[in-house]
Design a protein around this motif. Structure first.
Motif, short mmCIF file in Angstrom:
data_model
loop_
_atom_site.label_atom_id
_atom_site.label_comp_id
_atom_site.label_asym_id
_atom_site.label_seq_id
_atom_site.Cartn_x
_atom_site.Cartn_y
_atom_site.Cartn_z
N ILE A 38 -10.01 -68.28 -58.94
CA ILE A 38 -9.79 -67.69 -60.27
C ILE A 38 -8.31 -67.76 -60.65
CG2 ILE A 38 -9.54 -65.28 -59.52
CD1 ILE A 38 -11.63 -66.25 -62.52
N GLU A 39 -7.44 -67.64 -59.66
CA GLU A 39 -6.00 -67.76 -59.92
C GLU A 39 -5.64 -69.20 -60.28
OE1 GLU A 39 -6.71 -64.09 -57.74
OE2 GLU A 39 -7.26 -66.14 -57.26
N MET A 40 -6.29 -70.17 -59.65
CA MET A 40 -6.06 -71.57 -60.01
C MET A 40 -6.42 -71.82 -61.47
SD MET A 40 -4.86 -73.41 -57.62
CE MET A 40 -4.92 -73.99 -55.97
N ALA A 41 -7.38 -71.04 -61.96
CA ALA A 41 -7.78 -71.16 -63.37
C ALA A 41 -6.82 -70.42 -64.30
CB ALA A 41 -9.20 -70.64 -63.56
N LYS A 50 -0.84 -60.02 -51.07
CA LYS A 50 -0.52 -59.70 -49.68
C LYS A 50 -1.48 -60.35 -48.69
CE LYS A 50 2.00 -55.63 -50.78
NZ LYS A 50 2.66 -54.50 -50.23
N ARG A 51 -2.45 -61.10 -49.18
CA ARG A 51 -3.41 -61.79 -48.32
C ARG A 51 -2.98 -63.23 -48.08
NH1 ARG A 51 -9.24 -60.32 -51.03
NH2 ARG A 51 -9.05 -58.05 -50.87
N LEU A 52 -3.39 -63.77 -46.95
CA LEU A 52 -3.26 -65.22 -46.75
C LEU A 52 -4.14 -65.89 -47.79
CD1 LEU A 52 -3.56 -65.61 -42.88
CD2 LEU A 52 -1.61 -66.29 -44.29
N GLN A 53 -3.65 -66.96 -48.37
CA GLN A 53 -4.39 -67.70 -49.39
C GLN A 53 -4.94 -68.97 -48.74
OE1 GLN A 53 -4.69 -66.20 -52.51
NE2 GLN A 53 -3.55 -64.57 -51.47
N PHE A 63 -7.45 -78.02 -58.67
CA PHE A 63 -6.00 -78.14 -58.82
C PHE A 63 -5.60 -79.55 -59.26
CE2 PHE A 63 -1.64 -78.36 -56.97
CZ PHE A 63 -1.08 -77.33 -57.68
N GLU A 64 -6.26 -80.57 -58.70
CA GLU A 64 -5.95 -81.95 -59.05
C GLU A 64 -6.27 -82.29 -60.50
OE1 GLU A 64 -7.75 -84.60 -56.25
OE2 GLU A 64 -6.53 -83.83 -54.59
N HIS A 65 -7.15 -81.54 -61.12
CA HIS A 65 -7.52 -81.79 -62.51
C HIS A 65 -6.62 -81.08 -63.52
CE1 HIS A 65 -11.18 -83.23 -60.55
NE2 HIS A 65 -11.29 -84.01 -61.62
N LEU A 66 -5.70 -80.27 -63.02
CA LEU A 66 -4.76 -79.59 -63.91
C LEU A 66 -3.63 -80.52 -64.33
CD1 LEU A 66 -4.36 -76.18 -62.02
CD2 LEU A 66 -5.72 -76.62 -64.08
N GLU A 72 2.41 -76.58 -61.49
CA GLU A 72 3.66 -75.93 -61.11
C GLU A 72 3.62 -74.44 -61.43
OE1 GLU A 72 6.78 -78.12 -63.08
OE2 GLU A 72 6.33 -79.95 -61.95
N GLU A 73 3.11 -74.09 -62.59
CA GLU A 73 3.02 -72.69 -63.00
C GLU A 73 2.13 -71.90 -62.04
OE1 GLU A 73 0.17 -70.66 -66.14
OE2 GLU A 73 1.68 -71.90 -67.13
N ARG A 74 0.96 -72.45 -61.69
CA ARG A 74 0.03 -71.74 -60.81
C ARG A 74 0.59 -71.60 -59.40
NH1 ARG A 74 -4.50 -73.18 -64.21
NH2 ARG A 74 -3.59 -72.64 -66.22
N MET A 75 1.24 -72.65 -58.90
CA MET A 75 1.81 -72.57 -57.55
C MET A 75 2.95 -71.56 -57.49
SD MET A 75 0.68 -73.82 -54.90
CE MET A 75 -0.98 -74.38 -55.03
N LEU A 76 3.76 -71.51 -58.52
CA LEU A 76 4.84 -70.51 -58.54
C LEU A 76 4.27 -69.09 -58.52
CD1 LEU A 76 7.38 -72.10 -61.05
CD2 LEU A 76 7.70 -71.74 -58.59
#
Length: 91
Positions: A38-41, A50-53, A63-66, A72-76
């Motif tokens: 959902i965060e990738m979206a 605080k969790r391992l992702q 992610f490859e379709h973004l 960059e925005e989502r990874m940050l």
């Protein structure tokens, strides 16, 4: 939960460190994992930082379709100070 660090996981599971060496000895404070689809979206309102992702086939395929700026925005946003690590399970 016993104190575990990212370095413990690296050694135990023979993982490869790509970035973030300065934080590998900080304690991981929860045993819960998150699959941040959902965060990738783009929805970060309740992001469990605080969790391992864990990024698997589904998350990486999405992610490859973004567009590049969206990636960059989502990874940050995924890479917060509180986030103990991101594990990529497919390559």
């Amino acid at each position: 939960m016993a104190k575990v660090t990212a370095n413990d996981l690296l050694e135990r599971f023979n993982l490869e460190l790509i970035a973030g060496e300065e934080g590998i000895y900080r304690a991981i404070t929860t045993s819960d994992l998150s699959r941040p689809g959902i965060e990738m979206a783009g929805y970060f309102t309740y992001y469990p930082a605080k969790r391992l992702q864990l990024l698997g086939r589904t998350e990486l395929s999405f992610f490859e379709h973004l567009k590049q700026h969206e990636r960059e925005e989502r990874m940050l946003k995924l890479c917060t100070y509180d986030t103990p690590g991101i594990i990529i399970s497919r390559g």
